[in-house]
Each structure stands twice: as C-alpha cells, then as structure tokens.
Write a protein that holds these residues in place. Structure first.
Motif, mmCIF file in Angstrom:
data_model
loop_
_atom_site.group_PDB
_atom_site.id
_atom_site.type_symbol
_atom_site.label_atom_id
_atom_site.label_comp_id
_atom_site.label_asym_id
_atom_site.label_seq_id
_atom_site.Cartn_x
_atom_site.Cartn_y
_atom_site.Cartn_z
ATOM 1 N N TYR A 38 45.045 21.947 28.847
ATOM 2 C CA TYR A 38 45.195 22.117 27.392
ATOM 3 C C TYR A 38 44.763 23.516 26.989
ATOM 4 O O TYR A 38 43.615 23.901 27.213
ATOM 5 N N ARG A 49 49.126 16.379 16.965
ATOM 6 C CA ARG A 49 50.546 16.410 17.356
ATOM 7 C C ARG A 49 50.948 15.115 18.059
ATOM 8 O O ARG A 49 52.016 14.573 17.780
ATOM 9 N N LEU A 50 50.103 14.615 18.973
ATOM 10 C CA LEU A 50 50.454 13.362 19.656
ATOM 11 C C LEU A 50 50.454 12.196 18.664
ATOM 12 O O LEU A 50 51.345 11.341 18.705
ATOM 13 N N PHE A 53 53.582 12.430 16.548
ATOM 14 C CA PHE A 53 54.764 12.108 17.344
ATOM 15 C C PHE A 53 54.897 10.597 17.520
ATOM 16 O O PHE A 53 55.975 10.022 17.322
ATOM 17 N N TYR A 64 56.073 14.470 12.069
ATOM 18 C CA TYR A 64 56.078 15.297 13.289
ATOM 19 C C TYR A 64 57.252 16.271 13.261
ATOM 20 O O TYR A 64 57.077 17.474 13.429
ATOM 21 N N ARG A 68 57.261 20.174 13.402
ATOM 22 C CA ARG A 68 57.481 20.740 14.732
ATOM 23 C C ARG A 68 58.944 20.807 15.137
ATOM 24 O O ARG A 68 59.257 21.350 16.194
ATOM 25 N N ARG A 76 58.794 20.935 25.997
ATOM 26 C CA ARG A 76 57.474 21.380 25.529
ATOM 27 C C ARG A 76 56.406 21.231 26.605
ATOM 28 O O ARG A 76 55.367 21.880 26.530
ATOM 29 N N HIS A 77 56.652 20.373 27.586
ATOM 30 C CA HIS A 77 55.679 20.214 28.670
ATOM 31 C C HIS A 77 55.955 21.140 29.850
ATOM 32 O O HIS A 77 55.159 21.208 30.782
ATOM 33 N N PHE A 80 53.353 23.409 31.586
ATOM 34 C CA PHE A 80 52.196 22.824 32.259
ATOM 35 C C PHE A 80 52.640 22.164 33.555
ATOM 36 O O PHE A 80 53.659 21.479 33.581
ATOM 37 N N TRP A 90 46.766 11.025 33.017
ATOM 38 C CA TRP A 90 47.167 10.821 31.613
ATOM 39 C C TRP A 90 47.248 9.320 31.321
ATOM 40 O O TRP A 90 46.724 8.838 30.309
ATOM 41 N N TYR A 114 56.244 1.700 27.454
ATOM 42 C CA TYR A 114 56.758 2.972 26.947
ATOM 43 C C TYR A 114 55.973 4.149 27.540
ATOM 44 O O TYR A 114 56.561 5.129 28.011
ATOM 45 N N ALA A 119 55.472 8.980 30.489
ATOM 46 C CA ALA A 119 54.633 9.851 31.325
ATOM 47 C C ALA A 119 55.392 10.221 32.597
ATOM 48 O O ALA A 119 55.350 11.369 33.050
HETATM 49 C C1 HEM Z 1 51.476 18.303 24.275
HETATM 50 C C2 HEM Z 1 49.926 17.391 28.756
HETATM 51 C C3 HEM Z 1 52.423 13.255 28.780
HETATM 52 C C4 HEM Z 1 53.311 13.851 24.075
HETATM 53 C C5 HEM Z 1 50.868 18.415 25.499
HETATM 54 C C6 HEM Z 1 50.093 19.559 25.918
HETATM 55 C C7 HEM Z 1 49.659 19.305 27.166
HETATM 56 C C8 HEM Z 1 50.155 18.010 27.548
HETATM 57 C C9 HEM Z 1 48.804 20.199 28.049
HETATM 58 C C10 HEM Z 1 49.834 20.802 25.059
HETATM 59 C C11 HEM Z 1 48.742 20.470 24.083
HETATM 60 C C12 HEM Z 1 48.975 20.961 22.680
HETATM 61 O O1 HEM Z 1 49.874 20.452 21.987
HETATM 62 O O2 HEM Z 1 48.206 21.837 22.264
HETATM 63 C C13 HEM Z 1 50.495 16.203 29.163
HETATM 64 C C14 HEM Z 1 50.348 15.633 30.497
HETATM 65 C C15 HEM Z 1 51.072 14.488 30.521
HETATM 66 C C16 HEM Z 1 51.663 14.321 29.182
HETATM 67 C C17 HEM Z 1 49.546 16.209 31.651
HETATM 68 C C18 HEM Z 1 51.210 13.578 31.722
HETATM 69 C C19 HEM Z 1 52.320 12.947 32.031
HETATM 70 C C20 HEM Z 1 52.842 13.032 27.489
HETATM 71 C C21 HEM Z 1 53.508 11.841 27.035
HETATM 72 C C22 HEM Z 1 53.766 12.007 25.704
HETATM 73 C C23 HEM Z 1 53.253 13.312 25.332
HETATM 74 C C24 HEM Z 1 53.834 10.633 27.915
HETATM 75 C C25 HEM Z 1 54.434 11.097 24.717
HETATM 76 C C26 HEM Z 1 54.427 9.807 24.813
HETATM 77 C C27 HEM Z 1 52.929 15.116 23.732
HETATM 78 C C28 HEM Z 1 53.160 15.721 22.431
HETATM 79 C C29 HEM Z 1 52.661 17.026 22.494
HETATM 80 C C30 HEM Z 1 52.104 17.172 23.838
HETATM 81 C C31 HEM Z 1 53.839 15.073 21.235
HETATM 82 C C32 HEM Z 1 52.716 18.089 21.402
HETATM 83 C C33 HEM Z 1 54.094 18.777 21.461
HETATM 84 C C34 HEM Z 1 54.242 19.839 20.401
HETATM 85 O O3 HEM Z 1 54.630 19.508 19.277
HETATM 86 O O4 HEM Z 1 53.991 21.011 20.722
HETATM 87 N N1 HEM Z 1 50.885 17.490 26.507
HETATM 88 N N2 HEM Z 1 51.286 15.392 28.407
HETATM 89 N N3 HEM Z 1 52.704 13.899 26.439
HETATM 90 N N4 HEM Z 1 52.294 16.020 24.553
HETATM 91 FE FE1 HEM Z 1 51.794 15.721 26.466
#
Ligand code: HEM
Length: 127
Positions: A38, A49-50, A53, A64, A68, A76-77, A80, A90, A114, A119
C-alpha cells in the motif's frame, strides 16, 4: 411502486460495509506481506475506496464511480505484484472481517464467494 430491496439494503447498508472494511484494514495494517504494497502511509484513503466500491457493487450509492470513474479493478491493481501468496493474505484478512460482521449465513457465503472470485481475478504474477 417501491423499488426492490438490494443486497446492499438487506445486509444493513453503509454501516455494514463500513464495519467490514474497517476490520479488514486493521488486519492489513498488521500483515507483513500486504502492508508494504500500500503506497500511502495512512490506510484511510484505501479503506474509503474499498468501502465505496463494495457499496456500489452490491447496489448502494454510486459514489465510487462519481469519484473514481469506471472501477477497472484489474488495471488499478496492475502496479502491485499480486501473486497467490498476496491473494491468500488478502482473503485471510477478509475472512476475519467477514466473520465478525453481523450477517446471516447465506449473506456471508454470498460475500465470501464473491471475494474469492474477485481476489483470484486480481492475481497478476504467477512466478
Ligand atoms: C486498491 C491490493 C484485491 C478492491 C488496492 C491497492 C492495493 C491493493 C495495494 C492500492 C491502495 C489504494 O487505493 O491506495 C490488493 C491485493 C489484493 C486485492 C494485494 C489481493 C488479491 C482486491 C479485491 C477487491 C479490491 C478482491 C474488490 C473486491 C480495491 C479497490 C481499490 C483497491 C476498490 C481502490 C481502487 C481505486 O479507486 O484506486 N488494492 N487488492 N482489491 N483495491 Fe485491492
């Protein structure tokens, strides 16, 4: 005619997602694999944000996307490195959070299925 109740409404609306995601990020904050991914020192932005969403995904307010744009979560991921270990970490955090929020067994199962699917779809590193 009233609009049918969404899953968002059925589980208790914003308060439920707030509790779920807050608990999830308390766990992420302590996770040695996840925390370094992060970029921000303060996890509150990521938490918001999560939460927004998930509220939108399950039929609640569309805040959201107003803030965004289109979710495009895989894109967006992409910055990483998410391998199977990160996915499992996670999900471990989310399992703890999900078990502590007040839900029926059916609601919990639906959310869990879900999260497992979502994930897995975020994995972008296979070696
Ligand atoms: C953002 C990691 C899975 C939804 C992020 C961020 C990281 C991350 C590092 C950036 C943090 C930030 O916004 O400042 C991970 C990891 C996952 C994972 C390691 C492992 C599989 C998921 C899943 C969902 C999700 C399954 C939804 C069900 C989100 C959302 C954002 C986010 C909505 C913000 C996006 C944005 O608007 O920029 N995640 N994530 N993530 N993640 Fe994940």
């Amino acid at each position: 005619m009233s609009t049918p109740e969404t899953f968002y409404d059925q589980v208790g609306g914003e308060a439920t997602f707030r509790a779920l995601v807050a608990r999830f990020y308390r766990e992420v904050a302590e996770d040695e694999l996840l925390r370094p991914l992060y970029p921000e020192e303060d996890l509150s932005g990521a938490e918001e944000r999560l939460r927004l969403f998930l509220m939108q995904y399950w039929g609640g307010p569309q805040t959201y996307s107003e803030q965004r744009g289109h979710p495009r979560l895989r894109m967006r991921h992409a910055p990483f490195k998410i391998g199977l270990a990160e996915r499992d970490a996670w999900l471990r955090c989310m399992r703890i959070a999900l078990d502590e929020v007040e839900l029926t067994d059916e609601q919990r199962d639906r959310l869990w299925r879900y999260f497992e699917m979502a994930a897995h779809s975020m994995v972008n590193s296979w070696f």
